[in-house]
Design a protein around this motif. Sequence first.
Motif, PDB file in Angstrom:
ATOM      1  N   GLY A  12       2.678  32.392  60.046  1.00 56.04           N
ATOM      2  CA  GLY A  12       3.670  31.715  59.203  1.00 56.04           C
ATOM      3  C   GLY A  12       4.643  30.912  60.047  1.00 56.04           C
ATOM      4  O   GLY A  12       5.437  31.494  60.794  1.00 56.04           O
ATOM      5  N   VAL A  16      11.843  31.111  59.833  1.00 53.67           N
ATOM      6  CA  VAL A  16      11.986  32.367  60.585  1.00 53.67           C
ATOM      7  C   VAL A  16      10.910  32.454  61.672  1.00 53.67           C
ATOM      8  O   VAL A  16      11.193  32.782  62.833  1.00 53.67           O
ATOM      9  N   GLU A  35      -0.150  28.506  60.927  1.00 54.30           N
ATOM     10  CA  GLU A  35       0.556  28.031  59.716  1.00 54.30           C
ATOM     11  C   GLU A  35      -0.467  27.505  58.705  1.00 54.30           C
ATOM     12  O   GLU A  35      -1.369  26.753  59.065  1.00 54.30           O
ATOM     13  N   ALA A  36      -0.279  27.901  57.444  1.00 52.49           N
ATOM     14  CA  ALA A  36      -1.241  27.534  56.402  1.00 52.49           C
ATOM     15  C   ALA A  36      -1.219  26.040  56.069  1.00 52.49           C
ATOM     16  O   ALA A  36      -2.242  25.443  55.760  1.00 52.49           O
ATOM     17  N   GLN A  37      -0.036  25.437  56.169  1.00 53.14           N
ATOM     18  CA  GLN A  37       0.103  24.061  55.672  1.00 53.14           C
ATOM     19  C   GLN A  37      -0.024  23.044  56.803  1.00 53.14           C
ATOM     20  O   GLN A  37       0.104  23.389  57.976  1.00 53.14           O
ATOM     21  N   ARG A  47      15.451  22.662  48.809  1.00 50.76           N
ATOM     22  CA  ARG A  47      16.170  23.915  48.507  1.00 50.76           C
ATOM     23  C   ARG A  47      17.292  24.113  49.536  1.00 50.76           C
ATOM     24  O   ARG A  47      17.100  23.860  50.725  1.00 50.76           O
ATOM     25  N   ALA A  48      18.446  24.498  49.041  1.00 50.48           N
ATOM     26  CA  ALA A  48      19.612  24.589  49.930  1.00 50.48           C
ATOM     27  C   ALA A  48      19.693  25.960  50.558  1.00 50.48           C
ATOM     28  O   ALA A  48      19.723  26.968  49.854  1.00 50.48           O
ATOM     29  N   TYR A 107      16.151  22.977  53.268  1.00 53.48           N
ATOM     30  CA  TYR A 107      15.016  23.612  53.958  1.00 53.48           C
ATOM     31  C   TYR A 107      14.241  22.552  54.753  1.00 53.48           C
ATOM     32  O   TYR A 107      13.884  22.757  55.909  1.00 53.48           O
ATOM     33  N   VAL A 133      -4.091  32.350  56.990  1.00 50.22           N
ATOM     34  CA  VAL A 133      -4.613  33.653  57.420  1.00 50.22           C
ATOM     35  C   VAL A 133      -5.121  34.391  56.188  1.00 50.22           C
ATOM     36  O   VAL A 133      -4.455  34.433  55.152  1.00 50.22           O
ATOM     37  N   ASP A 170       5.273  35.263  56.874  1.00 47.33           N
ATOM     38  CA  ASP A 170       4.663  34.363  55.883  1.00 47.33           C
ATOM     39  C   ASP A 170       5.467  34.276  54.593  1.00 47.33           C
ATOM     40  O   ASP A 170       4.962  33.779  53.577  1.00 47.33           O
ATOM     41  N   ARG A 173       4.152  35.933  50.958  1.00 42.82           N
ATOM     42  CA  ARG A 173       3.236  35.378  49.966  1.00 42.82           C
ATOM     43  C   ARG A 173       1.847  35.961  50.047  1.00 42.82           C
ATOM     44  O   ARG A 173       1.053  35.863  49.126  1.00 42.82           O
ATOM     45  N   SER A 174       1.495  36.524  51.204  1.00 40.59           N
ATOM     46  CA  SER A 174       0.114  36.956  51.362  1.00 40.59           C
ATOM     47  C   SER A 174       0.118  38.267  52.144  1.00 40.59           C
ATOM     48  O   SER A 174       1.168  38.838  52.433  1.00 40.59           O
ATOM     49  N   PHE A 272      13.060  29.770  40.639  1.00 36.63           N
ATOM     50  CA  PHE A 272      12.271  30.827  41.271  1.00 36.63           C
ATOM     51  C   PHE A 272      12.718  32.205  40.822  1.00 36.63           C
ATOM     52  O   PHE A 272      13.889  32.411  40.490  1.00 36.63           O
ATOM     53  N   ASN A 292      11.618  36.820  55.156  1.00 39.97           N
ATOM     54  CA  ASN A 292      11.436  37.096  53.732  1.00 39.97           C
ATOM     55  C   ASN A 292      10.236  38.002  53.466  1.00 39.97           C
ATOM     56  O   ASN A 292      10.197  38.680  52.448  1.00 39.97           O
TER      57      ASN A 292
HETATM   58  C1  LIG Z   1      10.745  28.968  45.472  1.00 38.44           C
HETATM   59  C2  LIG Z   1      11.835  29.482  46.388  1.00 38.44           C
HETATM   60  C3  LIG Z   1      13.085  28.881  46.348  1.00 38.44           C
HETATM   61  C4  LIG Z   1      14.117  29.378  47.155  1.00 38.44           C
HETATM   62  N1  LIG Z   1      15.328  28.777  47.057  1.00 38.44           N
HETATM   63  C5  LIG Z   1      16.335  29.231  47.835  1.00 38.44           C
HETATM   64  C6  LIG Z   1      17.622  28.626  47.745  1.00 38.44           C
HETATM   65  O1  LIG Z   1      17.876  27.733  46.946  1.00 38.44           O
HETATM   66  N2  LIG Z   1      18.578  29.089  48.604  1.00 38.44           N
HETATM   67  C7  LIG Z   1      18.326  30.104  49.502  1.00 38.44           C
HETATM   68  O2  LIG Z   1      19.207  30.495  50.279  1.00 38.44           O
HETATM   69  N3  LIG Z   1      17.134  30.691  49.578  1.00 38.44           N
HETATM   70  C8  LIG Z   1      16.133  30.287  48.769  1.00 38.44           C
HETATM   71  N4  LIG Z   1      14.931  30.912  48.845  1.00 38.44           N
HETATM   72  C9  LIG Z   1      14.708  31.919  49.890  1.00 38.44           C
HETATM   73  C10 LIG Z   1      14.473  31.223  51.229  1.00 38.44           C
HETATM   74  O3  LIG Z   1      13.560  30.177  51.014  1.00 38.44           O
HETATM   75  C11 LIG Z   1      13.978  32.224  52.254  1.00 38.44           C
HETATM   76  O4  LIG Z   1      15.052  33.092  52.584  1.00 38.44           O
HETATM   77  C12 LIG Z   1      13.486  31.557  53.548  1.00 38.44           C
HETATM   78  O5  LIG Z   1      12.607  30.501  53.264  1.00 38.44           O
HETATM   79  C13 LIG Z   1      12.787  32.612  54.399  1.00 38.44           C
HETATM   80  O6  LIG Z   1      12.136  32.013  55.497  1.00 38.44           O
HETATM   81  P1  LIG Z   1      10.769  32.605  56.058  1.00 38.44           P
HETATM   82  O7  LIG Z   1      10.450  31.766  57.242  1.00 38.44           O
HETATM   83  O8  LIG Z   1      10.857  34.088  56.165  1.00 38.44           O
HETATM   84  O9  LIG Z   1       9.681  32.355  54.898  1.00 38.44           O
HETATM   85  P2  LIG Z   1       9.174  30.983  54.284  1.00 38.44           P
HETATM   86  O10 LIG Z   1      10.229  29.945  54.308  1.00 38.44           O
HETATM   87  O11 LIG Z   1       8.578  31.347  52.975  1.00 38.44           O
HETATM   88  O12 LIG Z   1       8.015  30.519  55.284  1.00 38.44           O
HETATM   89  C14 LIG Z   1       6.764  31.147  55.322  1.00 38.44           C
HETATM   90  C15 LIG Z   1       5.754  30.249  56.025  1.00 38.44           C
HETATM   91  O13 LIG Z   1       4.519  30.964  56.100  1.00 38.44           O
HETATM   92  C16 LIG Z   1       3.443  30.124  55.704  1.00 38.44           C
HETATM   93  N5  LIG Z   1       2.380  30.970  55.173  1.00 38.44           N
HETATM   94  C17 LIG Z   1       2.353  31.640  53.993  1.00 38.44           C
HETATM   95  N6  LIG Z   1       1.212  32.340  53.875  1.00 38.44           N
HETATM   96  C18 LIG Z   1       0.502  32.093  55.011  1.00 38.44           C
HETATM   97  C19 LIG Z   1      -0.776  32.535  55.483  1.00 38.44           C
HETATM   98  N7  LIG Z   1      -1.561  33.318  54.770  1.00 38.44           N
HETATM   99  N8  LIG Z   1      -1.207  32.087  56.688  1.00 38.44           N
HETATM  100  C20 LIG Z   1      -0.419  31.278  57.440  1.00 38.44           C
HETATM  101  N9  LIG Z   1       0.785  30.824  57.039  1.00 38.44           N
HETATM  102  C21 LIG Z   1       1.243  31.237  55.845  1.00 38.44           C
HETATM  103  C22 LIG Z   1       4.066  29.193  54.664  1.00 38.44           C
HETATM  104  O14 LIG Z   1       3.309  28.000  54.531  1.00 38.44           O
HETATM  105  C23 LIG Z   1       5.458  28.964  55.250  1.00 38.44           C
HETATM  106  O15 LIG Z   1       5.470  27.882  56.150  1.00 38.44           O
HETATM  107  C24 LIG Z   1      13.892  30.463  48.025  1.00 38.44           C
HETATM  108  C25 LIG Z   1      12.636  31.071  48.079  1.00 38.44           C
HETATM  109  C26 LIG Z   1      11.609  30.610  47.251  1.00 38.44           C
HETATM  110  C27 LIG Z   1      10.260  31.280  47.290  1.00 38.44           C
END
Ligand SMILES: Cc1cc2nc3c(=O)[nH]c(=O)nc-3n(C[C@H](O)[C@H](O)[C@H](O)COP(=O)(O)OP(=O)(O)OC[C@H]3O[C@@H](n4cnc5c(N)ncnc54)[C@H](O)[C@@H]3O)c2cc1C
Length: 394
Positions: A12, A16, A35-37, A47-48, A107, A133, A170, A173-174, A272, A292
């Motif tokens: 991911g 983070v 990374e998946a994307q 998203r803020a 974001y 993954v 990730d 999500r998965s 969400f 997350n």
């Molecule tokens: C729809 C939505 C809206 C949100 N809006 C807000 C908001 O307005 N304000 C706020 O403070 N917080 C918001 N949040 C929460 C905030 O987005 C998270 O706290 C933050 O993004 C966490 O970062 P992260 O890197 O842990 O996860 P993410 O930002 O979710 O990043 C995960 C990464 O892993 C990748 N990934 C996923 N599955 C796989 C896989 N199987 N293989 C490889 N890569 C993979 C994804 O493509 C992504 O790049 C929101 C969350 C969601 C779901």
Amino acid sequence: MKQTLTHPVVIGGGPVGLVLALSLQQAGVPVTVLEAQPPGAMYGDGRALALSSGTRQVLEQLGVWNTLQSKVTAIDTIHVSQQKGFGRALLKAGEHQLPALGYVVSYGALMQALDARIAESSSGLEIQYQVPVQNLHVDANAAEITFQTAGATDRQSTDLIATPLAIIADGGRSLESIPGLVRETKHYGHDALVGLVQTELPHRNIAYERFTPFGPMALLPNGEHFSLVWTGEQTYIDQIAALDDAAFLQALHQAFGDRVGKFLHIGKRGRFPLKLSKLEQTFPAHCVVIGNAAQTMHPVAGQGFNVGIRDAMALARNIAASSAAEWGTVHRLAQYHQSRARDTGRGLIFTDFLVNVFSNDLIGVGLLRGAGLGALSMLPFARRLLVNKMSYGS
Ligand SMILES: Cc1cc2nc3c(=O)[nH]c(=O)nc-3n(C[C@H](O)[C@H](O)[C@H](O)COP(=O)(O)OP(=O)(O)OC[C@H]3O[C@@H](n4cnc5c(N)ncnc54)[C@H](O)[C@@H]3O)c2cc1C
């Protein structure tokens, strides 16, 4: 094709995962990110995110803040109030000798700044894109990660990496069903509706947090506008989401009051579901979960993302302080979990408490809320505690 790596692999490349990867690179530890994307896929995500002062310091250390600085909006004041009740509290950066109480950034802009930093020096840091993954298998010796071959369109074309430490970042999500990882989830039955709003009066770097009987809502200063986060039961959010723009702005004005004048325009609305989710305290070898994916909080206090960044930094320190032979050992991972338990646990309790006490119309609770806000407004030490917690965690 199977590849055996001797260094950590991050699943991911969200904010983070990338902060962890940059920290490891800075500490001289090689790292691979899957990374998946495709690259840049999230640059348009508006998203803020609310960044704490602690997160700012991390981004400064990693050389990301300079690029990001022009895209962030500082929060100088936080104004907390409740609808249909007395009590109000103001938190001010100046009172706590801080340049700001926090920062708002999209974001997409954060992802762009992280990518730009990685592009400056990718030595020791490899990112593979478009490799979702599919499976993680952990045994006594290593973690084996199965992922779709880069660019392949069918899920059957896969590659395999073995690593001493797989770090799941990730977003949750998965990879839910890995043996040894047990998730506890509480669904609030609430959704967050988000969007950029234009108001009659300028924001003056004030963030508004307003508690209503339906749920908390926030207006965060973001560029020239405000980012709105309006939470409530799903049926309530269904109703306001279905309104046309003019009716929506009117409903917003009614819920929020007159502090920022009229609401003039709402951009694209997103939505969400809100939940509290955490992993139980199990420590399988060769695998750790951060951000997350490890814990999801209600956005009421803007804590979730910052807790994830603190996960990344604590894990990077743990890995950098270990010999390569120790990466992924149960002993080392238990140390990491122990170092994070208090901060994560308190963040979850704090946000859950706010949601329960401040989104509740029972007789008596309104008075309690008013008393709480009154106390916060009267007691400097209570404000200091709260600001410290928001800035640097527990
Ligand atoms: C729809 C939505 C809206 C949100 N809006 C807000 C908001 O307005 N304000 C706020 O403070 N917080 C918001 N949040 C929460 C905030 O987005 C998270 O706290 C933050 O993004 C966490 O970062 P992260 O890197 O842990 O996860 P993410 O930002 O979710 O990043 C995960 C990464 O892993 C990748 N990934 C996923 N599955 C796989 C896989 N199987 N293989 C490889 N890569 C993979 C994804 O493509 C992504 O790049 C929101 C969350 C969601 C779901």
